[in-house]
Design an enzyme around this catalytic site. Structure first.
Site, mmCIF file in Angstrom:
data_model
loop_
_atom_site.group_PDB
_atom_site.id
_atom_site.type_symbol
_atom_site.label_atom_id
_atom_site.label_comp_id
_atom_site.label_asym_id
_atom_site.label_seq_id
_atom_site.Cartn_x
_atom_site.Cartn_y
_atom_site.Cartn_z
ATOM 1 N N HIS A 105 1.846 4.988 -2.562
ATOM 2 C CA HIS A 105 1.715 3.719 -3.295
ATOM 3 C C HIS A 105 1.007 2.695 -2.415
ATOM 4 O O HIS A 105 1.624 2.014 -1.601
ATOM 5 C CB HIS A 105 3.097 3.196 -3.716
ATOM 6 C CG HIS A 105 3.045 2.035 -4.651
ATOM 7 N ND1 HIS A 105 3.582 2.064 -5.917
ATOM 8 C CD2 HIS A 105 2.504 0.795 -4.523
ATOM 9 C CE1 HIS A 105 3.382 0.905 -6.518
ATOM 10 N NE2 HIS A 105 2.728 0.112 -5.680
ATOM 11 N N HIS A 115 -2.480 -0.119 -2.673
ATOM 12 C CA HIS A 115 -3.544 -0.718 -3.478
ATOM 13 C C HIS A 115 -4.804 -0.939 -2.632
ATOM 14 O O HIS A 115 -4.739 -1.550 -1.565
ATOM 15 C CB HIS A 115 -3.082 -2.063 -4.045
ATOM 16 C CG HIS A 115 -1.990 -1.940 -5.059
ATOM 17 N ND1 HIS A 115 -2.228 -1.900 -6.409
ATOM 18 C CD2 HIS A 115 -0.641 -1.839 -4.909
ATOM 19 C CE1 HIS A 115 -1.074 -1.786 -7.059
ATOM 20 N NE2 HIS A 115 -0.095 -1.743 -6.167
ATOM 21 N N ASP A 149 -7.452 -2.905 -3.123
ATOM 22 C CA ASP A 149 -7.894 -4.290 -2.917
ATOM 23 C C ASP A 149 -6.916 -5.100 -2.076
ATOM 24 O O ASP A 149 -7.260 -6.195 -1.624
ATOM 25 C CB ASP A 149 -8.175 -4.991 -4.254
ATOM 26 C CG ASP A 149 -7.042 -4.864 -5.250
ATOM 27 O OD1 ASP A 149 -6.066 -4.143 -4.972
ATOM 28 O OD2 ASP A 149 -7.131 -5.487 -6.331
ATOM 29 N N GLY A 165 0.470 -5.087 -11.936
ATOM 30 C CA GLY A 165 0.349 -6.526 -12.144
ATOM 31 C C GLY A 165 1.684 -7.145 -12.511
ATOM 32 O O GLY A 165 2.729 -6.503 -12.447
ATOM 33 N N HIS A 208 4.346 0.928 -12.414
ATOM 34 C CA HIS A 208 5.053 -0.149 -11.717
ATOM 35 C C HIS A 208 6.168 -0.663 -12.636
ATOM 36 O O HIS A 208 5.881 -1.136 -13.739
ATOM 37 C CB HIS A 208 4.115 -1.331 -11.452
ATOM 38 C CG HIS A 208 3.206 -1.173 -10.278
ATOM 39 N ND1 HIS A 208 2.116 -0.340 -10.283
ATOM 40 C CD2 HIS A 208 3.210 -1.794 -9.061
ATOM 41 C CE1 HIS A 208 1.484 -0.448 -9.108
ATOM 42 N NE2 HIS A 208 2.132 -1.302 -8.353
ATOM 43 N N GLU A 263 10.367 -3.824 -10.285
ATOM 44 C CA GLU A 263 10.082 -4.547 -9.042
ATOM 45 C C GLU A 263 10.683 -5.939 -9.109
ATOM 46 O O GLU A 263 11.162 -6.465 -8.116
ATOM 47 C CB GLU A 263 8.562 -4.635 -8.830
ATOM 48 C CG GLU A 263 8.148 -5.348 -7.560
ATOM 49 C CD GLU A 263 6.639 -5.412 -7.361
ATOM 50 O OE1 GLU A 263 6.212 -5.792 -6.260
ATOM 51 O OE2 GLU A 263 5.885 -5.083 -8.309
ATOM 52 N N ASP A 308 2.248 -0.231 -0.012
ATOM 53 C CA ASP A 308 1.870 -1.135 -1.101
ATOM 54 C C ASP A 308 0.508 -1.781 -0.840
ATOM 55 O O ASP A 308 -0.455 -1.515 -1.546
ATOM 56 C CB ASP A 308 2.938 -2.204 -1.345
ATOM 57 C CG ASP A 308 2.853 -2.807 -2.747
ATOM 58 O OD1 ASP A 308 2.110 -2.271 -3.602
ATOM 59 O OD2 ASP A 308 3.534 -3.814 -3.005
#
Length: 331
Positions: free
Chosen positions: A12, A14, A16, A170, A197, A200, A278
């Site tokens: 997991h 990301h 960006d 998101g 996701h 969270e 993450d």
């Protein structure tokens, strides 16, 4: 224990949220993109989230700067390559990276160009280093749904050639899963694996829905099953792994301090857990850091580590051949 030397798996992360600050400066200059500073320390401070943010939204603001230079094929390819390179250098042996193709169209790139560029960067790193990887395509829950199937169609050409799964990411609102059932079903028809996701931001019901309505095989974060018995039981019953990201969970106030993170209780209770970064830049972390924090805070042994490592292998979306190679590292 030498945490750096341990073989690691990150499921997991990301793209960006894991860009080198110097690369932001380099690409901005090449692309004539205006950025707030040419000073790497200032750029770093704009990209790294505080130890604790007010909320998830404040954390997500850190992605605007990297995205500004991820609108060209060259930019995406380089950032993809560098992320896999950075991971390989700390003994990450298998790496699943996710990103949202919808966020990379500001200069007119097609979804095929975007996905192809990310995959090429990964493959360039795989050829140079001892690392294998795959991409997960994330759909942003807050964006227009009109082109979701276009993303799925574009990625389908790369399935099992660098792309493996579909994700929803998101800001997390209660009950979001109901809106996305047709899109997830379409992705499943095309051959995508599913990770979502959920849980969270304090809504355990979202985890229950992600598994029962969307067929999630893994759940991103998922920590709030702690307060939802139905979700907790379902995750155990279906052998759904949680992609836990300890540093990130503290920054976004999903958990107040690491000692209160439910990861050890889940592990001891038989919930399948994995340890992940993450966002390497936004959370200012590495897999080595995450493993060290969890091992030391919860007094886990080397045997515990490799039990979690094996769960990561088994719950990964890697090919059987790659899984066999990864399991050998735990012998």
């Amino acid at each position: 224990m030498n945490y750096q030397a341990l073989p690691k798996i990150d499921l997991h992360c990301h793209l960006d949220g894991s860009v080198r600050p110097q690369t932001i400066i380099d690409l901005a200059n090449q692309q004539n993109v205006t950025i707030p500073s040419q000073d790497i320390n200032e750029i770093s401070s704009l990209m790294i989230a505080p130890e604790t943010c007010q909320n998830l939204e404040e954390y997500l603001m850190r992605f605007e700067l990297p995205l500004s230079v991820m609108q060209t094929e060259e930019g995406i390819e380089r950032i993809s390559f560098e992320l896999f390179e950075d991971a390989a250098k700390e003994n990450v042996k298998y790496f699943e990276v996710r990103f949202g193709p919808q966020l990379h169209q500001l200069q007119g790139l097609s979804f095929d160009q975007i996905i192809s560029s990310a995959v090429k960067g990964m493959q360039r790193a795989e050829a140079m280093y001892d690392i294998k990887g795959n991409y997960i395509l994330s759909i942003l829950r807050t964006m227009d749904k009109g082109n979701i199937n276009d993303v799925i169609d574009a990625g389908a050409a790369y399935l099992n050639k660098g792309v493996v799964a579909f994700d929803l990411a998101g800001a997390e609102l209660p009950g979001f899963c109901h809106e996305f059932i047709p899109y997830v079903n379409y992705a499943i028809e095309k051959g995508y694996r599913i990770t979502i996701h959920a849980g969270e931001q304090g809504v355990g019901q979202n985890v229950f829905d992600a598994v029962s309505l969307l067929g999630a095989e893994r759940v991103g974060h998922g920590i709030h099953i702690k307060g939802h018995q139905g979700a907790y039981d379902l995750v155990k019953e279906k052998s759904v792994a949680l992609e836990t990201c300890p540093s990130s969970n503290i920054q976004t106030k999903a958990v107040d301090v690491l000692s209160n993170h439910p990861i050890k209780a889940f592990y001891q209770g038989g919930v399948l857990i994995t340890i992940n970064t993450d966002n390497r830049t936004v959370s200012n972390t590495t897999m080595t850091d995450e493993v060290r924090k969890v091992m030391e805070e919860f007094n886990l042994s080397r045997e515990d580590y490799f039990a979690i490592y094996r769960v990561s292998v088994e719950q990964s979306f890697a090919s059987d051949e790659v899984k066999q190679e990864l399991l050998k590292l735990a012998e």
